[in-house]
Structure formats: C-alpha cells, structure tokens
Design a protein around this motif. Structure first.
Motif: not given
Length: 99
Positions: A16-24, A26-31
């Motif tokens: 779950e921590w890994g998925s949160l890190l990947v999602i975060g 991706a969000v920061f890369a998109g921003l």
C-alpha cells in the motif's frame, strides 16, 4: 498495535505504501508537466514581450538623453547669440549717439 512491524508501517502494508508513493509521484509529475507547459506556452510569450518593451524603453531613454544634450547645446548657442545681439545693439546705440 505497533507502529512498525515487519509487514506494516502506520497500519499500511508495504504494498500500500508503494502504491501511494507511485500515485503521489505520478500526480507530482503531472503537475510538473502542466506547470512547465504553462510557463513555456503562456508565460514565455509574455516574458518575450516584456523583454522587448524593456529594450524599447532603454532605446527611448538613450534617445531622450541625446535629445536633452542637443537641447542644452542649442540653449548654450542661444544664450551666446543673445549676448552677441545685445552687444551689437549697444554698439549700434553708441554709433547712433555719436552722430
């Protein structure tokens, strides 16, 4: 309940921590991509226009300084000619009084 165990941290598993890190990430890369496009496509032309405006003001300031110098030189010539005219008037008056 322990904060840190072998399989969990703050009651979330490592997956779950890994998925949160990947999602975060991706969000920061998109921003980051969105903001860089905003800077390049929107603020870039504004920046170029401001640079051109600044250079135009600098050119105008140089022209204005040169115009002021020419005006001051013309003023000096005018004062000198005015003094010469007054001198001529005095000399003519002296000549007229002699007659």
């Amino acid at each position: 309940m322990h904060i840190f165990t072998i399989h969990t941290f703050l009651s979330l598993t490592w997956a779950e921590w890994g998925s949160l890190l990947v999602i975060g990430g991706a969000v920061f890369a998109g921003l980051h991509k969105l903001l860089s496009n905003l800077v390049d496509n929107v603020l870039g032309p504004i920046n170029n226009n401001l640079k051109r405006l600044n250079s135009s003001f600098e050119e105008w300031n140089q022209w204005h300084k040169q115009a002021n110098k020419r005006f001051e030189n013309g003023d000096k010539h005018f004062i000198r000619h005015d003094e010469q005219l007054k001198d001529h008037e005095r000399r003519i008056t002296n000549l007229e009084e002699r007659k």
